[in-house]
Design an enzyme around this catalytic site. Structure first.
Site, PDB file in Angstrom:
ATOM      1  CD  GLU A 142      -2.734  -1.379  -0.011  1.00  0.00           C
ATOM      2  OE1 GLU A 142      -2.922  -0.418  -0.766  1.00  0.00           O
ATOM      3  OE2 GLU A 142      -3.151  -2.528  -0.274  1.00  0.00           O
ATOM      4  CB  CYS A 154       8.847  -2.118  -7.940  1.00  0.00           C
ATOM      5  SG  CYS A 154       7.445  -2.696  -8.921  1.00  0.00           S
ATOM      6  CB  CYS A 210       7.250  -7.607  -7.202  1.00  0.00           C
ATOM      7  SG  CYS A 210       7.373  -5.853  -6.831  1.00  0.00           S
ATOM      8  CG  HIS A 248      -0.948   1.008  -4.592  1.00  0.00           C
ATOM      9  ND1 HIS A 248      -0.696   0.812  -5.929  1.00  0.00           N
ATOM     10  CD2 HIS A 248      -1.518  -0.155  -4.145  1.00  0.00           C
ATOM     11  CE1 HIS A 248      -1.096  -0.400  -6.289  1.00  0.00           C
ATOM     12  NE2 HIS A 248      -1.588  -1.012  -5.219  1.00  0.00           N
TER      13      HIS A 248
END
Lengths: 191, 446
Positions: free
Chosen positions: A136, A173, A151, A139
């Site tokens: 989270e 990422c 991942c 994000h």
């Protein structure tokens, strides 16, 4: 050029949450993203965010509630709760964050045991919590879902897929996060 | 989920739209929402979507009706039906109408990933299908000539049969039927394909200019001839010379060309030096050369010389079955050229284009579509985008007798004048009572 400040991540308990869980989340935020994490004073779960019919908390309403609160010194906030979460289209969710937003909510409710009722160890529970929290937070730092099944940013809607995720971000990422964590927009003036 | 998609969520409940919106943006998809079927169709008119999530129960147009419309007008768009009130009946209906999946709200988070994976697989299959269809399409195309109707297939079959001979070819057919394309195709399939293809429109040049262009000239041959210049009959050496509107050339030019065809030699204007030439001649005419022979303006011996093989190119009226294929081809061409994303014609436009008589043939159709694409504000052309087509040319307007023509003409003028009798009578150059009589005779109605 205006001086840039690095993110500070606030760890918040919404209702009673074991202190060890909050500490584990903070340690993973610092360990994986090299960002300072601070503990925010516990807040009560707002009853108006509870959907009585479903018996679950509405994630979008919780995030809106958090947005109306002041968390001085934090640019991102991870709020943890022991109750179940939902968004209208799904039966449940482990966590919710708006893409590139400031506040995320993480439910511990479904992270403890497997769907068939089999008990998990504390270590499994802590690891799952850390994975959802970092997902989270990803994000909030504007990372999209990742296709790499190992991942942190790979979506998992079931404990089995969550457990299949490794403890780490994939190289793509990670590379994005290195930039996102170091080059942060200046704090909004009203904070 | 690999490829990013353009997704639209159609649901009257805002919280559902928002949930989907936030969910799909986490995958980097471009997401738009619509609160009703009508709003969704408006958005579809202006933008292409890969995938729609559509709620069944909505005020106004319901999800199943929207599904039907989308599958009819935008068949390449995938639709997933969502509902909180599932029934086997509605699920079967949705799947029969072309829905890619059917989801009951709320669904497990992993379930939507499975749906998206399935859509991606369908996308890949569709792309493969489109590719194969395009390959198949090549079979119905012959060097940019498009058609699959029997008259065109006959032309396609003739081209390779005659291409590799050196026989002179006469292409006949109305203007705009694609005679030059056929000539190019014959050249491209011949052993002369690596040599020049030169096309000259004989009807567009004065005789003296045509003579100079074809035969060339020497310096000082006439006023303005400042240097030696090769004519096309020399330049084309080894290749194919295409003389369009051959019926327009003078009797003298016919004699000159006849001599060239017999002797395979030319002389530049102003020179007596013979030069060997080697070319294949393809002529074309939109006029009836037999009539010109009877009228004494076209030489019979020249006619038989150039008409070793005659290919008649059918009019568009004779191959209306090819119109949808041509529409798609020209839409694609002009969407790319103009960068306007216009890729559909609706049923009303297709019907209109099929009922039009196309006196200017494929060229007129191409121009009509180019004009409509340029002026269109949506991605779908409708009948009103073709309102500029002349009403008198619609085949459903009647027959072809003189009376039919008069009836259509009077009706057309009356419509133009908004049925102002005086104004229409002035244009038709008849008095008002005569016009009234004709209106009664032909039972014309406003």
């Amino acid at each position: 050029m205006k001086p840039r400040k690095r993110h500070t991540v606030g760890i918040l308990a919404l209702g009673p949450v074991p202190e060890i869980v909050l500490k584990i989340v903070a340690a993973h935020v610092s360990g994986y993203l090299d960002l300072p994490a601070c503990f925010l004073p516990q807040m009560a779960l707002p009853r108006e965010c509870l959907d009585e019919r479903r018996g679950q908390y509405d994630a979008a309403k919780l995030i809106n509630h958090l947005k109306s609160q002041s968390f001085a010194g934090c640019t991102k906030v991870l709020a943890l709760l022991d109750d179940d979460l939902f968004v209208p289209i799904f039966t449940h969710i482990f966590g919710e964050a708006q893409q590139g937003g400031t506040h995320a909510v993480i439910s511990l409710s479904r992270l403890k045991d497997l769907e068939d009722g089999a008990k998990s160890t504390d270590a499994d529970f802590y690891e799952r919590t850390a994975k959802v929290a970092l997902h989270e937070l990803g994000h909030l730092l504007d990372l999209f879902h990742c296709q790499d099944p190992a991942c942190f940013m790979h979506f998992s809607g079931a404990i089995e897929t969550l457990d299949a995720i490794s403890m780490g971000f994939c190289p793509y990422c990670k590379s994005y996060l290195q930039q996102a964590c170091l080059l942060v927009e200046p704090l909004p003036v009203d904070r | 989920m690999s490829d990013k998609m353009r997704i639209m969520v159609v649901d009257d409940e805002m919280i559902v739209r928002e949930s989907f919106y936030h969910w799909f943006t986490k995958y980097g998809h471009a997401v738009e929402t619509a609160a009703s079927g009508e709003e969704a169709l408006e958005k579809l008119e202006n933008r292409q979507f890969d995938l729609l999530f559509v709620d069944i129960k909505m005020p106004g147009m319901d999800g199943l009706e929207l599904l039907d419309r989308v599958k009819t007008e935008y068949p390449e768009t995938f639709v997933v039906i969502i509902t909180a009130y599932g029934s086997i009946e509605s699920a079967v209906k949705a799947m029969k109408s072309g829905a890619s999946d059917y989801l009951l709200k709320p669904f497990k988070p992993d379930h939507i990933n499975l749906v998206m994976e399935k859509i991606n697989q369908q996308k890949v299959l569709t792309a493969e299908y489109d590719y194969l269809k395009q390959q198949l399409g090549e079979v119905t195309r012959f060097d940019d000539i498009i058609g699959q109707s029997p008259p065109m297939v006959e032309v396609f079959e003739t081209i390779p049969e005659i291409a590799d001979t050196d026989a002179y070819v006469l292409l006949t057919g109305e203007t705009g039927t694609g005679k030059e394309l056929v000539a190019k195709a014959i050249h491209a399939k011949s052993h002369r394909a690596n040599f020049p293809f030169i096309a000259i429109n004989c009807g567009a040049m004065a005789e003296s200019l045509l003579e100079s262009e074809l035969f060339g000239h020497t310096k000082g041959a006439f006023t303005g001839a400042h240097k030696n210049r090769k004519g096309f009959l020399e330049v084309v050496s080894g290749g194919t010379l295409f003389l369009d509107e051959i019926g327009e050339i003078s009797m003298k030019m016919q004699v000159d060309l006849l001599r060239v065809l017999e002797e395979k030699k030319i002389q530049r204007i102003g020179s007596h030096q013979p030069i060997d030439v080697d070319f294949r001649l393809i002529c074309a005419s939109s006029r009836n050369l037999d009539e010109l022979i009877r009228a004494g303006t076209f030489r019979e011996d020249f006619y038989y010389r150039i008409n070793v093989i005659e290919i008649r190119i059918p009019t568009l009226r004779e191959r209306k079955a090819d119109i949808p294929l041509l529409i798609r081809h020209f839409l694609k061409k002009y969407s790319q050229e103009t960068t306007k994303h216009v890729d559909h014609v609706d049923a009303s436009a297709e019907q209109l284009l099929k009922s039009y008589d196309w006196p200017g043939n494929v060229r007129e159709l191409e121009n009509a579509i180019e004009r409509a694409v340029v002026l269109s504000k949506s991605r779908t052309l409708s009948a009103r985008d073709f309102s500029f087509l002349k009403p008198a040319q619609f085949s459903d307007a009647g027959g072809r007798t003189l009376l039919d023509v008069e009836k259509r003409h009077i009706k057309g003028v009356l419509d133009e004048c908004g049925w102002n009798i005086s104004q229409a009578a002035r244009i038709l150059d008849i008095n008002r009572s005569t016009l009234h009589k004709k209106i009664n005779k032909y039972e014309l109605r406003q």
